[in-house]
Design a protein around this motif. Structure first.
Motif, PDB file in Angstrom:
ATOM      1  N   ALA A  90       0.675  -1.095  -0.043  1.00 46.62           N
ATOM      2  CA  ALA A  90      -0.008   0.160  -0.065  1.00 46.62           C
ATOM      3  C   ALA A  90       1.035   1.172   0.080  1.00 46.62           C
ATOM      4  O   ALA A  90       0.352   2.235  -0.758  1.00 46.62           O
ATOM      5  N   LEU A  91       1.970   1.228   0.883  1.00 45.90           N
ATOM      6  CA  LEU A  91       2.781   2.482   0.934  1.00 45.90           C
ATOM      7  C   LEU A  91       3.582   2.790  -0.457  1.00 45.90           C
ATOM      8  O   LEU A  91       3.643   3.964  -0.868  1.00 45.90           O
ATOM      9  N   ARG A  92       3.922   1.561  -1.405  1.00 42.27           N
ATOM     10  CA  ARG A  92       4.733   1.476  -2.449  1.00 42.27           C
ATOM     11  C   ARG A  92       3.791   2.136  -3.486  1.00 42.27           C
ATOM     12  O   ARG A  92       4.125   2.999  -4.411  1.00 42.27           O
ATOM     13  N   ASP A  93       2.550   1.622  -3.658  1.00 43.75           N
ATOM     14  CA  ASP A  93       1.377   2.005  -4.423  1.00 43.75           C
ATOM     15  C   ASP A  93       1.205   3.584  -4.254  1.00 43.75           C
ATOM     16  O   ASP A  93       0.736   4.281  -5.139  1.00 43.75           O
ATOM     17  N   THR A  94       1.007   3.981  -2.771  1.00 48.89           N
ATOM     18  CA  THR A  94       0.645   5.477  -2.849  1.00 48.89           C
ATOM     19  C   THR A  94       2.008   6.492  -3.105  1.00 48.89           C
ATOM     20  O   THR A  94       1.670   7.133  -3.795  1.00 48.89           O
ATOM     21  N   SER A  95       2.899   5.926  -2.737  1.00 49.46           N
ATOM     22  CA  SER A  95       4.495   6.619  -3.056  1.00 49.46           C
ATOM     23  C   SER A  95       4.386   6.812  -4.791  1.00 49.46           C
ATOM     24  O   SER A  95       4.779   8.001  -5.355  1.00 49.46           O
ATOM     25  N   ASP A  96       4.081   5.723  -5.430  1.00 48.43           N
ATOM     26  CA  ASP A  96       4.335   5.660  -6.907  1.00 48.43           C
ATOM     27  C   ASP A  96       3.130   6.616  -7.520  1.00 48.43           C
ATOM     28  O   ASP A  96       3.181   7.080  -8.510  1.00 48.43           O
ATOM     29  N   TRP A  97       1.718   6.426  -6.927  1.00 49.82           N
ATOM     30  CA  TRP A  97       0.727   7.273  -7.274  1.00 49.82           C
ATOM     31  C   TRP A  97       1.131   8.915  -7.285  1.00 49.82           C
ATOM     32  O   TRP A  97       0.730   9.675  -8.086  1.00 49.82           O
ATOM     33  N   PHE A  98       1.674   9.073  -6.091  1.00 49.92           N
ATOM     34  CA  PHE A  98       2.032  10.539  -5.705  1.00 49.92           C
ATOM     35  C   PHE A  98       3.230  11.152  -6.774  1.00 49.92           C
ATOM     36  O   PHE A  98       3.364  12.056  -7.252  1.00 49.92           O
ATOM     37  N   ARG A  99       4.033   9.971  -7.115  1.00 56.31           N
ATOM     38  CA  ARG A  99       5.038  10.493  -8.110  1.00 56.31           C
ATOM     39  C   ARG A  99       4.497  10.647  -9.410  1.00 56.31           C
ATOM     40  O   ARG A  99       4.922  11.744  -9.867  1.00 56.31           O
ATOM     41  N   LYS A 100       3.549   9.972  -9.808  1.00 54.77           N
ATOM     42  CA  LYS A 100       3.218   9.945 -11.207  1.00 54.77           C
ATOM     43  C   LYS A 100       2.338  11.229 -11.144  1.00 54.77           C
ATOM     44  O   LYS A 100       2.191  12.025 -12.413  1.00 54.77           O
ATOM     45  N   THR A 101       1.387  11.681 -10.003  1.00 53.39           N
ATOM     46  CA  THR A 101       0.639  12.984  -9.968  1.00 53.39           C
ATOM     47  C   THR A 101       1.630  14.043 -10.137  1.00 53.39           C
ATOM     48  O   THR A 101       1.408  15.130 -10.864  1.00 53.39           O
ATOM     49  N   LEU A 132       6.273   6.149   4.699  1.00 51.67           N
ATOM     50  CA  LEU A 132       4.951   7.068   4.875  1.00 51.67           C
ATOM     51  C   LEU A 132       5.268   8.350   5.175  1.00 51.67           C
ATOM     52  O   LEU A 132       4.656   9.252   4.565  1.00 51.67           O
ATOM     53  N   VAL A 133       6.384   8.825   5.692  1.00 48.94           N
ATOM     54  CA  VAL A 133       6.913  10.103   5.873  1.00 48.94           C
ATOM     55  C   VAL A 133       7.043  10.584   4.307  1.00 48.94           C
ATOM     56  O   VAL A 133       6.913  11.570   4.116  1.00 48.94           O
ATOM     57  N   ARG A 134       7.754   9.643   3.530  1.00 44.21           N
ATOM     58  CA  ARG A 134       7.890  10.322   1.940  1.00 44.21           C
ATOM     59  C   ARG A 134       6.438  10.508   1.297  1.00 44.21           C
ATOM     60  O   ARG A 134       6.547  11.608   0.633  1.00 44.21           O
ATOM     61  N   CYS A 135       5.613   9.617   1.693  1.00 44.78           N
ATOM     62  CA  CYS A 135       4.285   9.975   0.997  1.00 44.78           C
ATOM     63  C   CYS A 135       3.612  11.364   1.634  1.00 44.78           C
ATOM     64  O   CYS A 135       2.838  11.808   0.816  1.00 44.78           O
ATOM     65  N   THR A 137       5.277  13.847   2.428  1.00 38.50           N
ATOM     66  CA  THR A 137       6.313  14.913   1.723  1.00 38.50           C
ATOM     67  C   THR A 137       5.562  15.164   0.304  1.00 38.50           C
ATOM     68  O   THR A 137       5.555  16.207  -0.200  1.00 38.50           O
ATOM     69  N   GLN A 138       5.428  13.818  -0.133  1.00 42.12           N
ATOM     70  CA  GLN A 138       4.800  14.165  -1.615  1.00 42.12           C
ATOM     71  C   GLN A 138       3.370  14.464  -1.722  1.00 42.12           C
ATOM     72  O   GLN A 138       3.281  15.390  -2.515  1.00 42.12           O
ATOM     73  N   PHE A 139       2.588  14.288  -0.661  1.00 40.59           N
ATOM     74  CA  PHE A 139       1.279  14.877  -0.638  1.00 40.59           C
ATOM     75  C   PHE A 139       1.369  16.209  -0.437  1.00 40.59           C
ATOM     76  O   PHE A 139       0.606  17.087  -1.415  1.00 40.59           O
ATOM     77  N   ASP A 140       2.188  16.751   0.072  1.00 38.58           N
ATOM     78  CA  ASP A 140       2.387  18.292   0.409  1.00 38.58           C
ATOM     79  C   ASP A 140       2.826  18.886  -1.014  1.00 38.58           C
ATOM     80  O   ASP A 140       2.563  20.038  -1.354  1.00 38.58           O
ATOM     81  N   ARG A 141       3.865  18.225  -1.683  1.00 41.70           N
ATOM     82  CA  ARG A 141       4.389  18.718  -2.744  1.00 41.70           C
ATOM     83  C   ARG A 141       3.225  18.793  -3.534  1.00 41.70           C
ATOM     84  O   ARG A 141       2.849  19.867  -4.426  1.00 41.70           O
ATOM     85  N   VAL A 142       2.420  17.806  -4.107  1.00 37.57           N
ATOM     86  CA  VAL A 142       1.329  17.815  -4.912  1.00 37.57           C
ATOM     87  C   VAL A 142       0.204  18.914  -4.477  1.00 37.57           C
ATOM     88  O   VAL A 142      -0.477  19.641  -5.293  1.00 37.57           O
ATOM     89  N   PHE A 143      -0.087  18.983  -2.942  1.00 34.62           N
ATOM     90  CA  PHE A 143      -0.875  20.335  -2.565  1.00 34.62           C
ATOM     91  C   PHE A 143      -0.476  21.547  -3.242  1.00 34.62           C
ATOM     92  O   PHE A 143      -1.439  22.179  -3.813  1.00 34.62           O
ATOM     93  N   VAL A 144       0.775  22.082  -3.031  1.00 32.29           N
ATOM     94  CA  VAL A 144       1.422  23.073  -3.484  1.00 32.29           C
ATOM     95  C   VAL A 144       1.405  23.211  -4.899  1.00 32.29           C
ATOM     96  O   VAL A 144       1.012  24.422  -5.624  1.00 32.29           O
ATOM     97  N   LYS A 145       1.805  22.222  -5.535  1.00 30.16           N
ATOM     98  CA  LYS A 145       1.922  22.425  -7.094  1.00 30.16           C
ATOM     99  C   LYS A 145       0.385  22.458  -7.884  1.00 30.16           C
ATOM    100  O   LYS A 145       0.226  23.141  -8.594  1.00 30.16           O
ATOM    101  N   SER A 146      -0.578  21.677  -7.092  1.00 23.16           N
ATOM    102  CA  SER A 146      -1.941  21.818  -7.668  1.00 23.16           C
ATOM    103  C   SER A 146      -2.648  23.214  -7.574  1.00 23.16           C
ATOM    104  O   SER A 146      -3.300  23.433  -8.250  1.00 23.16           O
ATOM    105  N   LEU A 147      -2.164  23.865  -6.206  1.00 19.85           N
ATOM    106  CA  LEU A 147      -2.934  25.150  -6.054  1.00 19.85           C
ATOM    107  C   LEU A 147      -2.254  26.340  -7.153  1.00 19.85           C
ATOM    108  O   LEU A 147      -2.842  27.069  -7.614  1.00 19.85           O
ATOM    109  N   ALA A 148      -0.703  26.165  -7.613  1.00 19.69           N
ATOM    110  CA  ALA A 148      -0.178  26.877  -8.630  1.00 19.69           C
ATOM    111  C   ALA A 148      -0.659  26.427  -9.891  1.00 19.69           C
ATOM    112  O   ALA A 148      -1.163  27.619 -10.649  1.00 19.69           O
ATOM    113  N   THR A 149      -1.157  25.307 -10.138  1.00 21.00           N
ATOM    114  CA  THR A 149      -1.964  25.018 -11.582  1.00 21.00           C
ATOM    115  C   THR A 149      -3.347  25.664 -11.627  1.00 21.00           C
ATOM    116  O   THR A 149      -3.637  26.130 -12.513  1.00 21.00           O
TER     117      THR A 149
END
Length: 194
Positions: A90-101, A132-135, A137-149
């Motif tokens: 689950a953690l690897r799938d979540t991290s991979d999804w965040f990476r693709k997003t 989990l910490v990496r996920c 971090t990735q969530f927050d990166r997606v949060f900020v980038k999606s706001l910019a878009t």
């Protein structure tokens, strides 16, 4: 002849009750003593002795760290067998999804937005806790980038809301996997039927 009923003698009430355990709010109830997430993780003999500082800007990351991270980290530390496999998948799938997003958002070629952030030091009990910490971090990166878009009108606010809801659901799924005990998972990581 009429029967006479006698009442039992009253108990001795001269001794005052012990109020040392009474709740401070005056209800008279004893406080519930449970392991909070902080005390739970403090009692774990960790495989790793690592700590990291996590920066976050989103309310969801803040709430997750305060209510779920230590719980998940302590459950990950004591996980065995199939539960480890389920969490790892689950953690690897979540991290991979965040990476693709994150890569999808980067294709919109928008300027970065500087967001105010908070920092917190987190204990990493096992390598899976680090994932989990990496996920987060990735969530927050997606949060900020999606706001910019959204600000640059590359995606709609509704699209961003759906994207973040999906991301939040994936992280909450990790908490759901942590809840059952080790014996409720088969060796391959599948949850047993109850």
């Amino acid at each position: 002849m009429a029967a006479v009923l006698e009442c039992p003698p009253e108990p001795d009430r001269s001794a005052k009750p012990d109020l040392s355990d009474v709740n401070a709010n005056g209800t008279g109830l004893k406080p519930i003593e449970r392991l909070t997430s902080d005390t739970r993780i403090a009692r774990i003999n960790a495989e790793t002795d690592a700590q990291t500082v996590l920066r976050y800007s989103s309310q969801f990351a803040r709430d997750y760290i305060r209510s779920d991270y230590n719980f998940c980290a302590s459950k990950i530390a004591v996980a065995r067998g199939g539960k480890v496999r389920a969490l790892e998948n689950a953690l690897r799938d979540t991290s991979d999804w965040f990476r693709k997003t994150d890569a999808w958002l980067a294709r919109h070629d928008v300027r970065t937005i500087e967001m105010p952030y908070e920092e917190i030091e987190l204990v990493i009990t096992r390598p899976l806790s680090g994932l989990l910490v990496r996920c987060l971090t990735q969530f927050d990166r997606v949060f900020v980038k999606s706001l910019a878009t959204v600000v640059m009108k590359k995606i709609s606010p509704d699209d961003r809301a759906r994207l973040l809801a999906n991301a939040e659901r994936r992280l909450k799924h990790i908490v759901q996997l942590c809840m059952p005990d080790n014996d409720q998972y088969d060796f391959d990581g599948e949850r047993r039927e109850q």
